[in-house]
Design an enzyme around this catalytic site. Structure first.
Site, PDB file in Angstrom:
ATOM      1  N   TYR A  46     -43.586 -30.164  12.630  1.00  0.00           N
ATOM      2  CA  TYR A  46     -42.631 -29.572  13.590  1.00  0.00           C
ATOM      3  C   TYR A  46     -41.324 -29.225  12.891  1.00  0.00           C
ATOM      4  CZ  TYR A  46     -39.483 -28.893  17.549  1.00  0.00           C
ATOM      5  OH  TYR A  46     -38.564 -28.355  18.438  1.00  0.00           O
ATOM      6  N   ASN A  72     -42.301 -19.943  31.150  1.00  0.00           N
ATOM      7  CA  ASN A  72     -42.765 -20.495  32.425  1.00  0.00           C
ATOM      8  C   ASN A  72     -42.227 -21.909  32.671  1.00  0.00           C
ATOM      9  OD1 ASN A  72     -45.102 -20.703  30.277  1.00  0.00           O
ATOM     10  ND2 ASN A  72     -45.218 -22.546  31.540  1.00  0.00           N
ATOM     11  N   ILE A 106     -36.501 -24.592  28.990  1.00  0.00           N
ATOM     12  CA  ILE A 106     -35.338 -23.779  28.623  1.00  0.00           C
ATOM     13  C   ILE A 106     -35.610 -22.290  28.870  1.00  0.00           C
ATOM     14  CG2 ILE A 106     -34.033 -23.051  26.563  1.00  0.00           C
ATOM     15  CD1 ILE A 106     -34.724 -26.145  25.696  1.00  0.00           C
ATOM     16  N   GLY A 107     -36.839 -21.870  28.596  1.00  0.00           N
ATOM     17  CA  GLY A 107     -37.179 -20.455  28.790  1.00  0.00           C
ATOM     18  C   GLY A 107     -37.064 -20.045  30.252  1.00  0.00           C
ATOM     19  N   GLY A 117     -42.588 -17.910  26.184  1.00  0.00           N
ATOM     20  CA  GLY A 117     -42.687 -19.297  26.640  1.00  0.00           C
ATOM     21  C   GLY A 117     -41.735 -19.594  27.775  1.00  0.00           C
TER      22      GLY A 117
HETATM   23  N1  LIG Z   1     -36.367 -29.659  24.605  1.00  0.00           N
HETATM   24  C1  LIG Z   1     -35.704 -29.971  23.491  1.00  0.00           C
HETATM   25  O1  LIG Z   1     -35.075 -31.046  23.383  1.00  0.00           O
HETATM   26  C2  LIG Z   1     -35.698 -29.034  22.349  1.00  0.00           C
HETATM   27  C3  LIG Z   1     -35.001 -29.397  21.195  1.00  0.00           C
HETATM   28  C4  LIG Z   1     -34.980 -28.522  20.127  1.00  0.00           C
HETATM   29  C5  LIG Z   1     -35.596 -27.293  20.210  1.00  0.00           C
HETATM   30  N2  LIG Z   1     -36.279 -26.964  21.334  1.00  0.00           N
HETATM   31  C6  LIG Z   1     -36.944 -25.653  21.348  1.00  0.00           C
HETATM   32  O2  LIG Z   1     -36.740 -25.021  22.597  1.00  0.00           O
HETATM   33  C7  LIG Z   1     -37.809 -24.109  22.852  1.00  0.00           C
HETATM   34  C8  LIG Z   1     -38.290 -24.237  24.283  1.00  0.00           C
HETATM   35  O3  LIG Z   1     -38.881 -25.498  24.470  1.00  0.00           O
HETATM   36  P1  LIG Z   1     -38.691 -26.363  25.800  1.00  0.00           P
HETATM   37  O4  LIG Z   1     -37.921 -27.573  25.420  1.00  0.00           O
HETATM   38  O5  LIG Z   1     -38.216 -25.515  26.917  1.00  0.00           O
HETATM   39  O6  LIG Z   1     -40.197 -26.853  26.026  1.00  0.00           O
HETATM   40  P2  LIG Z   1     -41.294 -26.428  27.111  1.00  0.00           P
HETATM   41  O7  LIG Z   1     -40.771 -26.606  28.488  1.00  0.00           O
HETATM   42  O8  LIG Z   1     -42.530 -27.151  26.720  1.00  0.00           O
HETATM   43  O9  LIG Z   1     -41.441 -24.880  26.851  1.00  0.00           O
HETATM   44  C9  LIG Z   1     -42.179 -24.371  25.785  1.00  0.00           C
HETATM   45  C10 LIG Z   1     -42.842 -23.117  26.247  1.00  0.00           C
HETATM   46  O10 LIG Z   1     -43.572 -22.557  25.164  1.00  0.00           O
HETATM   47  C11 LIG Z   1     -44.828 -22.148  25.680  1.00  0.00           C
HETATM   48  N3  LIG Z   1     -45.866 -22.059  24.638  1.00  0.00           N
HETATM   49  C12 LIG Z   1     -46.414 -23.067  23.930  1.00  0.00           C
HETATM   50  N4  LIG Z   1     -47.383 -22.590  23.139  1.00  0.00           N
HETATM   51  C13 LIG Z   1     -47.448 -21.246  23.354  1.00  0.00           C
HETATM   52  C14 LIG Z   1     -48.255 -20.203  22.855  1.00  0.00           C
HETATM   53  N5  LIG Z   1     -49.243 -20.438  21.986  1.00  0.00           N
HETATM   54  N6  LIG Z   1     -48.036 -18.952  23.294  1.00  0.00           N
HETATM   55  C15 LIG Z   1     -47.083 -18.694  24.194  1.00  0.00           C
HETATM   56  N7  LIG Z   1     -46.288 -19.648  24.733  1.00  0.00           N
HETATM   57  C16 LIG Z   1     -46.473 -20.917  24.315  1.00  0.00           C
HETATM   58  C17 LIG Z   1     -45.199 -23.198  26.708  1.00  0.00           C
HETATM   59  O11 LIG Z   1     -46.216 -22.722  27.561  1.00  0.00           O
HETATM   60  P3  LIG Z   1     -47.210 -23.737  28.348  1.00  0.00           P
HETATM   61  O12 LIG Z   1     -46.469 -24.159  29.568  1.00  0.00           O
HETATM   62  O13 LIG Z   1     -48.384 -22.878  28.635  1.00  0.00           O
HETATM   63  O14 LIG Z   1     -47.493 -24.872  27.420  1.00  0.00           O
HETATM   64  C18 LIG Z   1     -43.846 -23.372  27.394  1.00  0.00           C
HETATM   65  O15 LIG Z   1     -43.645 -22.395  28.375  1.00  0.00           O
HETATM   66  C19 LIG Z   1     -38.885 -24.408  21.785  1.00  0.00           C
HETATM   67  O16 LIG Z   1     -38.800 -23.425  20.769  1.00  0.00           O
HETATM   68  C20 LIG Z   1     -38.445 -25.744  21.218  1.00  0.00           C
HETATM   69  O17 LIG Z   1     -38.841 -25.940  19.874  1.00  0.00           O
HETATM   70  C21 LIG Z   1     -36.342 -27.790  22.397  1.00  0.00           C
END
Ligand SMILES: NC(=O)c1ccc[n+]([C@@H]2O[C@H](COP(=O)([O-])OP(=O)(O)OC[C@H]3O[C@@H](n4cnc5c(N)ncnc54)[C@H](OP(=O)(O)O)[C@@H]3O)[C@@H](O)[C@H]2O)c1
Length: 309
Positions: free
Chosen positions: A178, A25, A28-29, A23
């Site tokens: 979630y 793209n 955080i990733g 994930g």
């Molecule tokens: N942001 C926060 O405040 C927060 C808080 C607590 C925990 N987290 C955790 O941090 C991590 C990263 O999230 P983020 O905040 O950076 O959100 P994000 O920008 O939405 O990133 C999530 C990534 O996961 C990918 N993804 C979703 N479904 C997928 C699938 N079926 N197969 C492969 N990749 C998939 C998305 O791809 P697409 O672009 O194609 O959708 C996106 O690249 C997650 O595990 C989240 O639970 C975030």
């Protein structure tokens, strides 16, 4: 005495290491890819949408000119895709230094994965469980390898229902689904530590959570993108707990990093605690066994001959 603040300056040289980040793209990733590539790691971005992944790689390479990055397709909500991704990695590599299980979705409407799992626990936990088990022999083949689990403080709001982990009999609650999926991440982590911390070749497992970070994750809750403007930290800060979990040489199996301030919502990464539910051994064992049954994948320590060859 003031405590030293952990920043990206603390990340040591990562040259020679190959890292897979799911994930990656966006959010955080993507930031994690950029920082590890800037320190010399070869990074494989495992993304479900290749076009978005390639665009993210182009963005990163504009800032980190010599970044060694490739993009590969992985959809964690489809076990066929997880197996196909793993097959390409086994075809091309004999060892893997780090796997960062970062991908996630949050509070989306009720839906199922290709294999019939609830979409949230299916993507956030079962997909990563299968991926990690399939790549485990390659992680065991690298010296000092690491497995990083990205959870959330939301795991503390959950009590997992292992009789209905896929929400087939309960009325669907997108928030609780979630929270449970992120508790599944921490339950997995501590069950892993119990099973493998005494195995010298098994990767060290560490955890991170990003507090509240402004990313695309909040897209399914109408008011959250607005609140992001006032309360959330930027992805470059939200990525620090993951980066610390990935690179802090002093971290031991089971160490969990999260932001230091405002109830762990923001700030520099420090050691944090998981909920007591995360360490419930009966739940950990049961979740592990359910995960093996549903994904049809299990963790196998390579034999000494396999490690040597
Ligand atoms: N942001 C926060 O405040 C927060 C808080 C607590 C925990 N987290 C955790 O941090 C991590 C990263 O999230 P983020 O905040 O950076 O959100 P994000 O920008 O939405 O990133 C999530 C990534 O996961 C990918 N993804 C979703 N479904 C997928 C699938 N079926 N197969 C492969 N990749 C998939 C998305 O791809 P697409 O672009 O194609 O959708 C996106 O690249 C997650 O595990 C989240 O639970 C975030």
């Amino acid at each position: 005495m003031t405590k030293a603040i952990w920043t990206t300056d603390n990340i040591g040289d990562q040259s020679g290491k190959t890292v897979i980040i799911t994930g990656s793209n966006s959010g955080i990733g993507k930031e994690t890819v950029k920082q590890l590539a800037a320190k010399g790691a070869k990074v494989i971005m495992a993304v479900r949408n290749l076009e978005k992944g390639r665009q993210a790689m182009t963005d990163i390479k504009q800032e980190v000119v010599n970044a060694d990055i490739e993009v590969r397709q992985l959809d964690l909500s489809d076990l066929k895709s997880v197996r196909a991704f793993s097959d390409t990695i086994h075809r091309d590599m004999t060892s893997l230094d780090m796997l960062i299980n970062n991908a996630g979705i949050m509070m989306c409407p009720k839906a199922s994965t290709a294999d019939g799992f609830d979409i949230q626990v299916g993507t956030n936990h079962f997909g990563h469980f299968a991926l990690t088990a399939l790549l485990f022999p390659l992680l065991c083949a690298a010296k000092h390898s690491r497995l990083v689990v990205v959870s959330s403080i939301a795991h503390k709001m959950a009590k997992i229902n292992l009789d209905d982990v896929n929400w087939t009999t309960r009325k669907y609650d997108k928030n609780k689904a979630y929270f449970e999926s992120k508790l599944a991440n921490t339950l997995f982590a501590y069950e892993y530590v119990k099973r493998f911390s005494s195995q010298p070749n098994a990767p060290r497992l560490t955890l991170g959570h990003p507090g509240w970070t402004s990313t695309g994750l909040q897209q399914h809750v109408s008011y959250l993108p607005l609140l992001n403007k006032f309360f959330a930290q930027a992805p470059k800060d939200g990525a620090l707990p993951t980066l610390r979990a990935a690179t802090d040489e002093t971290a031991v199996n089971g160490d969990f990093f999260g932001p230091a301030n405002f109830f762990e919502l923001r700030g520099h990464p420090v050691h944090v605690s998981a909920s007591s539910e995360s360490k419930n051994q009966a739940d950990g064992e049961r979740l592990w066994s359910i995960s093996e049954d549903l994904t049809d994948v299990s963790f196998a320590m390579p034999t000494p001959t396999q490690v040597a060859s």
